[in-house]
Design an enzyme around this catalytic site. Structure first.
Site, PDB file in Angstrom:
ATOM      1  N   PHE A 149       0.816  -1.220   0.000  1.00  8.73           N
ATOM      2  CA  PHE A 149       0.000   0.000   0.000  1.00  8.73           C
ATOM      3  C   PHE A 149       0.847   1.268   0.000  1.00  8.73           C
ATOM      4  CE2 PHE A 149       0.938  -0.014   4.555  1.00  8.73           C
ATOM      5  CZ  PHE A 149       1.030   1.335   4.827  1.00  8.73           C
ATOM      6  N   LYS A 173      -1.354  -6.832  -9.365  1.00  8.40           N
ATOM      7  CA  LYS A 173      -2.289  -7.002  -8.242  1.00  8.40           C
ATOM      8  C   LYS A 173      -1.840  -5.997  -7.190  1.00  8.40           C
ATOM      9  CE  LYS A 173      -3.048  -8.274  -4.563  1.00  8.40           C
ATOM     10  NZ  LYS A 173      -3.441  -7.335  -3.478  1.00  8.40           N
ATOM     11  N   GLU A 176      -4.992  -3.731  -1.913  1.00  6.35           N
ATOM     12  CA  GLU A 176      -6.441  -3.478  -1.880  1.00  6.35           C
ATOM     13  C   GLU A 176      -6.779  -2.281  -0.991  1.00  6.35           C
ATOM     14  OE1 GLU A 176      -4.622  -5.814  -0.574  1.00  6.35           O
ATOM     15  OE2 GLU A 176      -5.694  -7.121   0.826  1.00  6.35           O
ATOM     16  N   ARG A 177      -5.749  -1.699  -0.324  1.00  9.71           N
ATOM     17  CA  ARG A 177      -6.042  -0.566   0.554  1.00  9.71           C
ATOM     18  C   ARG A 177      -6.058   0.768  -0.206  1.00  9.71           C
ATOM     19  NH1 ARG A 177      -2.165  -1.915   5.532  1.00  9.71           N
ATOM     20  NH2 ARG A 177      -1.546  -3.811   4.472  1.00  9.71           N
ATOM     21  N   SER A 226       5.371  -7.182   3.170  1.00 10.66           N
ATOM     22  CA  SER A 226       5.983  -7.548   4.451  1.00 10.66           C
ATOM     23  C   SER A 226       6.737  -8.882   4.324  1.00 10.66           C
ATOM     24  CB  SER A 226       4.913  -7.616   5.534  1.00 10.66           C
ATOM     25  OG  SER A 226       3.835  -8.395   5.092  1.00 10.66           O
ATOM     26  N   CYS A 281       9.501   1.736   3.511  1.00  7.49           N
ATOM     27  CA  CYS A 281      10.471   0.681   3.813  1.00  7.49           C
ATOM     28  C   CYS A 281      11.874   1.259   3.889  1.00  7.49           C
ATOM     29  CB  CYS A 281      10.414  -0.420   2.768  1.00  7.49           C
ATOM     30  SG  CYS A 281      11.041   0.125   1.193  1.00  7.49           S
ATOM     31  N   GLU A 383       9.495  -4.484  12.793  1.00  6.53           N
ATOM     32  CA  GLU A 383       9.148  -3.303  12.001  1.00  6.53           C
ATOM     33  C   GLU A 383       7.831  -2.739  12.531  1.00  6.53           C
ATOM     34  OE1 GLU A 383       7.840  -4.092   7.923  1.00  6.53           O
ATOM     35  OE2 GLU A 383       8.835  -2.258   7.283  1.00  6.53           O
TER      36      GLU A 383
END
Ligand code: NAD
Length: 499
Positions: A149, A173, A176-177, A226, A281, A383
């Site tokens: 996201f 893909k 979805e957020r 992640s 990140c 994290e």
């Protein structure tokens, strides 16, 4: 309620499965749209279209493919404001940062404009008697990208830029957020002249990710997200003999030596720790001053800078950072803050309980600062991915160097110093994939490659740059001889050698 659509065969397509996800407005906390979660039948349709489109696309000469990339770059520039607004409205990052997200992706598109040169093979004339050898790079076919996201424009472009320029078709893909910008990017690619079916966006969650990995017509998978999921995707794809690259999570350290330009280091650290609410990140959530005096000076200056931070809605031009992406993510960050307190870290500034007047239901968090975090604490090991900065004190450069080197993640690290030989030795020895020297966010430029070590990257080839071109192509080497008619055939039962 706004319904987000897939993008298949060159147009927006409504979802037909009965599964949906909510897309929030992080500034208000309200659901603003619904995203369809694709079934495997919907994925099959996209892959079928992509397979047909790829054959023709691969036959288009590379210079013409590059022209589509040039035009796409131009469209990104002319649509920048609209894209940035859409991105901020679903992600929550401030508009200037959304532009940065788009621009770092655009730089990979610029790199991909050079594809005719990047695909060139090698040639050896006279490798043996009458023998020439040449190599070429060929596209893989239909490939897929699964993205997180936090960079809904940049990371899809890291992937589909080189993949499509090299002659592949792409199934994206996205997260979805915040799924709207990826659909808009695909639309702009069509406007730039890309044939329908070459770039498709299929929304979904874990189920569609597994369907992508298992699909027999998808030959390579690029994943960013992640670490636990990255590792699972890597294992599942590799077990099927597929080419896979999976970038994972991070916990980047900033080492501050006594001779650093402290004011400049603090400005850099504050931006890298709290910018985008820490949801990068390559954020800098751990800072390691070397020596007590350095720690005292650093803490004092950090405190002053934190007091000046401005948190606001993502459209506020004066805000340093906006809300985090969802209520669930906000709750997870708050739990991590609680855990650090339980473990005995000193909570110097507590960002919990922050409320922005008029936006009390938005997913906002104030800046948090911890001091005296130690390597035996879980809060260091994990994290957090929020606006939380941890100070870990070290007595020597050797001790400081050991922290990022022994951490489970090895994405980025920075050192702030005026001492060239200390910086050089640090860069040489630290066990991390991307190093900054007086640079807080060392994301490599588009013509180098991006990738972390250890649990930050399960991959042999990294993202973009020449690694990106290599990942999305396979090399073929041709050894040729054109003997004169009637010449001695020269057959042998031995392996041919050049002796
Ligand atoms: P995430 O792992 O939750 O999701 C990433 C993608 O995986 C999404 O598309 C999601 O739909 C999909 N997914 C979710 N659960 C899945 C499952 N069980 N099986 C298969 N697929 C699944 O990550 P996120 O929260 O969207 O992004 C933040 C994470 O991404 C952080 O850990 C961050 O460090 C990392 N990240 C890494 C890099 C890098 O290059 N190393 C860059 C950006 C973000």
């Amino acid at each position: 309620m706004r319904q987000i659509e897939h993008f298949i065969a060159g147009k927006r397509v409504a979802g037909t499965s009965d599964r949906h996800g909510d897309v929030f407005d992080p500034n208000t906390g309200a659901v603003q749209a619904r995203v369809p979660l694709a079934s495997s039948a919907e994925l099959d349709r996209a892959v079928e279209d992509a397979t047909a489109a790829q054959r023709e696309w691969a036959a288009v000469n590379p210079q013409r493919r590059a022209r589509v990339m040039f035009e796409f770059k131009h469209l990104l520039e002319t649509n920048m404001d609209e894209l940035a607004e859409l991105l901020s409205s679903e992600h929550g990052k401030v508009l200037s940062d959304s532009r940065g997200d788009i621009l770092r992706g655009l730089e990979v598109i610029e790199f991909s404009c050079g594809i005719p040169h990047l695909l060139k093979g090698d040639y050896t004339q006279g490798a043996g008697p009458g023998i020439d050898v040449y190599s070429m790079r060929q596209p893989l076919g239909v490939v897929a990208g699964i993205t997180p996201f936090n960079f809904p424009a940049m990371i899809p472009m890291w992937m589909f830029g080189p993949a499509i320029a090299a002659g592949n078709a792409f199934i994206l893909k996205p997260s979805e957020r915040d799924p709207s910008v990826p659909v808009r990017l695909a639309e702009l690619m069509i406007q730039a002249g890309l044939p329908p079916g070459v770039l498709n966006v299929v929304h979904g969650d874990k189920d569609v990710v597994n369907a992508i990995i298992d699909h027999p017509a998808i030959s390579a998978i690029s994943f960013v997200g992640s670490s636990d999921i990255a590792q699972q995707v890597y294992a599942r794809g590799a077990a099927q003999g597929k080419r896979v690259q999976c970038m994972g999570g991070a916990k980047n350290h900033g080492i501050v030596l006594a001779d650093a330009d402290m004011d400049k280091a603090v400005t850099d650290i504050i931006g890298a720790a709290y910018g985008s609410a820490g949801e990068r990140c390559m954020a800098l959530p751990v800072v390691v001053p070397v020596g007590d005096d350095t720690a005292t000076a650093l803490r004092e200056k950090l405190l002053a800078a934190i007091a000046d931070l401005r948190i606001g809605v993502s459209t506020d031009p004066d805000a340093d950072y906006g809300p985090v992406v969802t209520a669930a993510h906000k709750a997870s960050i708050e739990r991590y803050i609680g855990l650090a307190v339980e473990e005995g870290a000193e909570l110097v500034v507590d960002g919990r309980g922050f409320a922005l007047p008029g936006h009390e239901d938005g997913f906002f968090l104030g800046p948090t600062l911890f001091d005296h975090v130690t390597a035996d604490m879980k809060t260091w090991h994990e994290e957090i991915f929020g606006p939380v900065l941890q100070i870990m004190r070290a007595d020597s450069l050797e001790e400081a160097l050991a922290l990022p080197s022994r951490h489970q993640y090895g994405n980025g690290v920075s050192i702030f110093t005026r001492n060239g030989s200390a910086a050089r030795e640090f860069a040489q020895r630290v066990e991390v994939g991307m190093v900054g020297i007086n640079v807080p966010i060392p994301v490599p430029v588009a013509y180098h490659s991006f990738g972390g070590w250890k649990r930050s990257g399960f991959a042999d080839l990294n993202q973009y740059g020449m690694d990106g071109v290599r990942f999305y192509t396979r090399t073929k080497v041709v050894t040729q001889r054109w003997p004169e008619a009637g010449a001695d055939a020269g057959g042998s039962f031995n392996i041919p050698t050049m002796q």
